[in-house]
Design an enzyme around this catalytic site. Sequence first.
Site, PDB file in Angstrom:
ATOM      1  N   LYS A 118      -0.162   4.170  -5.678  1.00 54.11           N
ATOM      2  CA  LYS A 118      -1.592   4.474  -5.702  1.00 54.11           C
ATOM      3  C   LYS A 118      -2.387   3.524  -6.579  1.00 54.11           C
ATOM      4  CE  LYS A 118      -1.216   9.410  -4.649  1.00 54.11           C
ATOM      5  NZ  LYS A 118      -1.604  10.776  -5.057  1.00 54.11           N
ATOM      6  N   LYS A 200       3.618   7.705   8.843  1.00 52.88           N
ATOM      7  CA  LYS A 200       3.135   9.008   9.284  1.00 52.88           C
ATOM      8  C   LYS A 200       1.611   9.033   9.348  1.00 52.88           C
ATOM      9  CE  LYS A 200       5.122  12.619   7.563  1.00 52.88           C
ATOM     10  NZ  LYS A 200       5.664  13.614   6.620  1.00 52.88           N
ATOM     11  N   LYS A 203      -4.460  10.703   5.869  1.00 51.84           N
ATOM     12  CA  LYS A 203      -5.905  10.593   5.656  1.00 51.84           C
ATOM     13  C   LYS A 203      -6.287   9.210   5.143  1.00 51.84           C
ATOM     14  CE  LYS A 203      -5.899  15.406   4.112  1.00 51.84           C
ATOM     15  NZ  LYS A 203      -6.222  16.319   2.989  1.00 51.84           N
TER      16      LYS A 203
END
Length: 594
Positions: A118, A200, A203
């Site tokens: 992140k 996958k 969002k």
Amino acid sequence: QHKMRWPRKVFSGIQPTGSMHLGNYLGAVRKWIELQTARDDVTLCIVDMHSITMPHNPPVLRENIFTMAATLLACGVDPSQSTLFVQSAVMEHSEFNWILSSLCTMPRLAQLPQFKEKSRTLRDVPLGLYVYPVLQAADIMLYKSTHVPVGVDQLQHIQLAQHLARTFNTRYGEMFPVCNPMIEENEASRILSLRDTSKKMSKSDLNPKGTINLCDNPDQIAEKIKKALTDFTSDISFSPSMRPGVSNLVNIHAQVTGQTIKQVVSEANTLDTAKYKERVSEAVIEHLRPIREKIQQHLANRNELIYMLEMGADKARQTAQQTMSEVRQRLGLGTNVNMPACVHLPPPLPEHNRLTAAQRLSKGVLMPDVNAHTQPHFDQRTEPGNAALAVGGNAGESTTSEMSQPRLLRRPVVPLQTMRVEKFRNKGPPRHVFKMDSYNTPNIGFRAPTTSSGKMDFRDRHSTASAANFGFSIAPDASMVNSISGFKYSQHSSPSAVASITSQVNAATKQQELVSSLANSAYYKAAATAFNNTNPNVINMAAGAVSASNRSNSTTSGNTASPAIEEEEAVVEEQEDEEELNAAAPSESTKVEN
């Protein structure tokens, strides 16, 4: 050891990052609805404090909280059976997060990989992004949850919550259950992106066409499925490894219709890929239509939505306050009449124990269990007038404070070593000059001379007979050798065998330089042309000396001193010829100019 039997409680959280997509709904939310239907104690939390670890826009965050709450209610979450609330409405989450952060260590947090993933897109990484797994553990432990439905990517965070629960129970007594992750390894949890089948559906996908949101209208859903990534084979089959794009559409079709994958493939055996995409679009639009309508109804009635979230927060706050009251009592926080139980704590490490051996050596600090008498090469530094730090007496005597204070030692002084390098700067061409020690040379690399009796005789080691025992001979006149080789021997010393070789090499080098400089000199060529007609014997004297020296070196004889003597005489004659040539050359060059 007796283990408590904890009641079954399920806790799960979801971040308000916008509209929920099809992968969240099929993989997680439908599982929550099944647990709720099974009469389990389910607590669902909209973790808005986790969302501020990344840069965010406050109005967008507030709107996303309402959208997520409306989506969960539209998907089937019943506030009367489950507990649905917003994380920031229960302040005990932040308080318990601080307590758990005092039990967690930085190396333990550094093992989690999501921080690196992140923080790749951030220039300034906030601290909350590094410690948010501790807040996630506080969310789980605050309600004494036993089961947590998560994905495989969150498994390490659940392991951190287990670690903190064991740490708290070991230090302050049994209080929290060790939660168990509920990982769904079925086809519903493997919904892939429509544009990139290697990851996958998410969002955070940079391509919005790869994600189907629950709030998308029918036209948007049909357009995204129409442009879904497939292959060049027209028939329909299910093979995730060979045909991931078509297999992903088959999986989505089976999940929204409730059929098995085998039934879906058998019904589509007469269709090509384009026709099958239209069938999948119709099935997804029909399944999401009632959910989309309920979402719009809840968003249109904000007051009712806020009321349901506040009721869920009051219900969650009661459990959280009860847990935090017990935690404060275990830790001794606050002003309660009842005293907490005593906790055994390990003593902190002394300062000198934290130093490495190299650091102790550089700072001059001895370990307290080291006897000063075993360190004779160190001088202890003592302050004048302080008898407590002074070390003296016999080997068994010591002062009372000697073991309690570290001993400061003087650093050993290392002498500075220098080396002098001498360089000879010659204007002429480079040459190798060998220089030997006149005193130590006769004993280097050779056997000492012996007499006829077999004993060593050092009385006449500098004589000619002694040098002959080395296998070499010495020039009869030492002054001649000294003048040629450049060495300055003392009055009572004569050169050894190695010195004789050295003088011969130096003489040959000087002879070669002399001949080379005379042959290449333009002044010599001009003078030789004018002088050769009058006296050719003088100009050719140097060449005759060189040829005579070569003939003497090639002649084999028993006496090894004669070549050296002849070579030295030739060099002397060359020097004399050069002086005569230099004296005669200017006059002849003047005649040529006139």
